[in-house]
Design a protein around this motif. Structure first.
Motif, PDB file in Angstrom:
ATOM      1  N   UNK A   1       0.790  -1.242  -0.001  1.00  0.00           N
ATOM      2  CA  UNK A   1       0.068   0.115  -0.005  1.00  0.00           C
ATOM      3  C   UNK A   1       0.905   1.131  -0.167  1.00  0.00           C
ATOM      4  N   UNK A   2       0.704   2.090  -0.996  1.00  0.00           N
ATOM      5  CA  UNK A   2       1.551   3.107  -1.276  1.00  0.00           C
ATOM      6  C   UNK A   2       0.772   4.414  -0.575  1.00  0.00           C
ATOM      7  N   UNK A   3       1.394   5.102   0.181  1.00  0.00           N
ATOM      8  CA  UNK A   3       1.073   6.330   1.061  1.00  0.00           C
ATOM      9  C   UNK A   3       1.545   7.662   0.623  1.00  0.00           C
ATOM     10  N   UNK A   4       0.658   8.388   0.099  1.00  0.00           N
ATOM     11  CA  UNK A   4       1.202   9.779  -0.319  1.00  0.00           C
ATOM     12  C   UNK A   4       0.219  10.793   0.118  1.00  0.00           C
ATOM     13  N   UNK A   5       0.512  12.022  -0.241  1.00  0.00           N
ATOM     14  CA  UNK A   5      -0.374  13.342   0.277  1.00  0.00           C
ATOM     15  C   UNK A   5      -1.304  13.558  -1.058  1.00  0.00           C
ATOM     16  N   UNK A   6      -2.362  13.727  -0.798  1.00  0.00           N
ATOM     17  CA  UNK A   6      -3.533  14.105  -1.927  1.00  0.00           C
ATOM     18  C   UNK A   6      -4.105  15.274  -1.255  1.00  0.00           C
ATOM     19  N   UNK A   7      -4.028  16.399  -1.809  1.00  0.00           N
ATOM     20  CA  UNK A   7      -4.632  17.561  -1.448  1.00  0.00           C
ATOM     21  C   UNK A   7      -4.557  17.704  -0.076  1.00  0.00           C
ATOM     22  N   UNK A   8      -3.248  17.724   0.539  1.00  0.00           N
ATOM     23  CA  UNK A   8      -2.669  17.933   1.950  1.00  0.00           C
ATOM     24  C   UNK A   8      -3.112  16.883   2.990  1.00  0.00           C
ATOM     25  N   UNK A   9      -3.777  15.952   2.296  1.00  0.00           N
ATOM     26  CA  UNK A   9      -4.303  14.834   3.511  1.00  0.00           C
ATOM     27  C   UNK A   9      -3.503  13.319   2.987  1.00  0.00           C
ATOM     28  N   UNK A  10      -3.391  12.514   3.904  1.00  0.00           N
ATOM     29  CA  UNK A  10      -2.708  11.244   3.843  1.00  0.00           C
ATOM     30  C   UNK A  10      -3.692  10.436   2.785  1.00  0.00           C
ATOM     31  N   UNK A  11      -3.113   9.630   1.977  1.00  0.00           N
ATOM     32  CA  UNK A  11      -3.934   8.715   0.942  1.00  0.00           C
ATOM     33  C   UNK A  11      -3.068   7.518   0.645  1.00  0.00           C
ATOM     34  N   UNK A  12      -3.824   6.347   0.849  1.00  0.00           N
ATOM     35  CA  UNK A  12      -3.093   5.528   0.706  1.00  0.00           C
ATOM     36  C   UNK A  12      -4.065   4.429  -0.566  1.00  0.00           C
ATOM     37  N   UNK A  13      -3.132   3.619  -1.455  1.00  0.00           N
ATOM     38  CA  UNK A  13      -3.517   2.828  -2.273  1.00  0.00           C
ATOM     39  C   UNK A  13      -2.924   1.518  -2.665  1.00  0.00           C
ATOM     40  N   UNK A  14      -3.538   0.494  -2.946  1.00  0.00           N
ATOM     41  CA  UNK A  14      -2.679  -0.617  -3.466  1.00  0.00           C
ATOM     42  C   UNK A  14      -1.894  -0.540  -4.474  1.00  0.00           C
ATOM     43  N   UNK A  15      -0.636  -1.067  -4.363  1.00  0.00           N
ATOM     44  CA  UNK A  15       0.193  -1.195  -5.777  1.00  0.00           C
ATOM     45  C   UNK A  15       1.175  -2.353  -5.862  1.00  0.00           C
ATOM     46  N   UNK A  16       1.444  -2.626  -6.998  1.00  0.00           N
ATOM     47  CA  UNK A  16       2.517  -3.682  -7.087  1.00  0.00           C
ATOM     48  C   UNK A  16       3.685  -3.163  -7.288  1.00  0.00           C
ATOM     49  N   UNK A  17       4.853  -3.620  -6.730  1.00  0.00           N
ATOM     50  CA  UNK A  17       6.165  -3.107  -6.935  1.00  0.00           C
ATOM     51  C   UNK A  17       7.053  -4.294  -7.102  1.00  0.00           C
ATOM     52  N   UNK A  18       8.262  -3.873  -7.345  1.00  0.00           N
ATOM     53  CA  UNK A  18       9.549  -4.641  -7.826  1.00  0.00           C
ATOM     54  C   UNK A  18      10.559  -4.014  -6.895  1.00  0.00           C
ATOM     55  N   UNK A  19      11.044  -5.152  -6.192  1.00  0.00           N
ATOM     56  CA  UNK A  19      12.187  -4.717  -5.250  1.00  0.00           C
ATOM     57  C   UNK A  19      13.620  -5.144  -5.917  1.00  0.00           C
ATOM     58  N   UNK A  20      14.337  -3.911  -6.233  1.00  0.00           N
ATOM     59  CA  UNK A  20      15.869  -4.309  -6.496  1.00  0.00           C
ATOM     60  C   UNK A  20      16.974  -3.343  -5.806  1.00  0.00           C
ATOM     61  N   UNK A  21      17.090  -4.239  -4.629  1.00  0.00           N
ATOM     62  CA  UNK A  21      17.924  -3.513  -3.614  1.00  0.00           C
ATOM     63  C   UNK A  21      18.915  -2.599  -3.987  1.00  0.00           C
ATOM     64  N   UNK A  22      18.807  -1.204  -3.687  1.00  0.00           N
ATOM     65  CA  UNK A  22      18.140  -0.415  -2.634  1.00  0.00           C
ATOM     66  C   UNK A  22      16.731   0.093  -3.246  1.00  0.00           C
ATOM     67  N   UNK A  23      16.467  -0.179  -4.485  1.00  0.00           N
ATOM     68  CA  UNK A  23      15.368   0.629  -5.051  1.00  0.00           C
ATOM     69  C   UNK A  23      14.196  -0.166  -5.292  1.00  0.00           C
ATOM     70  N   UNK A  24      13.160   0.501  -5.124  1.00  0.00           N
ATOM     71  CA  UNK A  24      11.636  -0.088  -5.278  1.00  0.00           C
ATOM     72  C   UNK A  24      10.977   0.605  -6.477  1.00  0.00           C
ATOM     73  N   UNK A  25      10.405  -0.257  -7.502  1.00  0.00           N
ATOM     74  CA  UNK A  25       9.824   0.248  -8.593  1.00  0.00           C
ATOM     75  C   UNK A  25       8.516   0.029  -8.359  1.00  0.00           C
TER      76      UNK A  25
END
Length: 113
Positions: free
Chosen positions: A23-47
């Motif tokens: 679940x990716x958390x970011x700020x949407x219009x000044x408020x926290x917002x969380x949404x499900x996301x797929x990711x790929x981990x390639x240490x140290x980066x997350x895509x």
């Protein structure tokens, strides 16, 4: 009583490699917002892969994000990791191609020709 243990760095990295969604958390219009996301981990980066829209606008406005990853077997057996960081768009074509290859390997239903 609930017994909670902290994971070590190696266990966290293995967990991030294994799960592939969170679940990716970011700020949407000044408020926290969380949404499900797929990711790929390639240490140290997350895509992360997303189309242009609300998420990309929010990340462009404030690139500070968090990604919460969990694995729940039952109420007493679960693991969770939160990664905080800064989201940057890939701009170099070779980086974009590499990230798209990661995504196709991990979740081929995400990318359609």
């Amino acid at each position: 009583m609930l017994d909670i243990d902290e994971m070590g760095q190696r266990e966290i990295q293995g967990f991030l490699q294994q799960v592939g969604y969170g679940h990716l958390g970011c700020i949407h219009k000044g408020k926290p917002y969380v949404m499900p996301m797929h990711y790929y981990f390639d240490d140290p980066a997350i895509y992360l892969f997303t189309t242009e829209g609300m998420k990309t606008h929010d990340i462009d406005t404030n690139p500070e994000v968090c990604l919460q990853i969990e694995e729940i077997h039952d109420p007493l057996h679960w693991r969770s990791v939160i990664v905080n960081g800064r989201a940057d768009r890939l701009t170099e074509q070779q980086d974009i191609d590499r990230a798209m290859q990661f995504i196709k390997e991990r979740n081929p239903t995400q990318i359609k020709p």
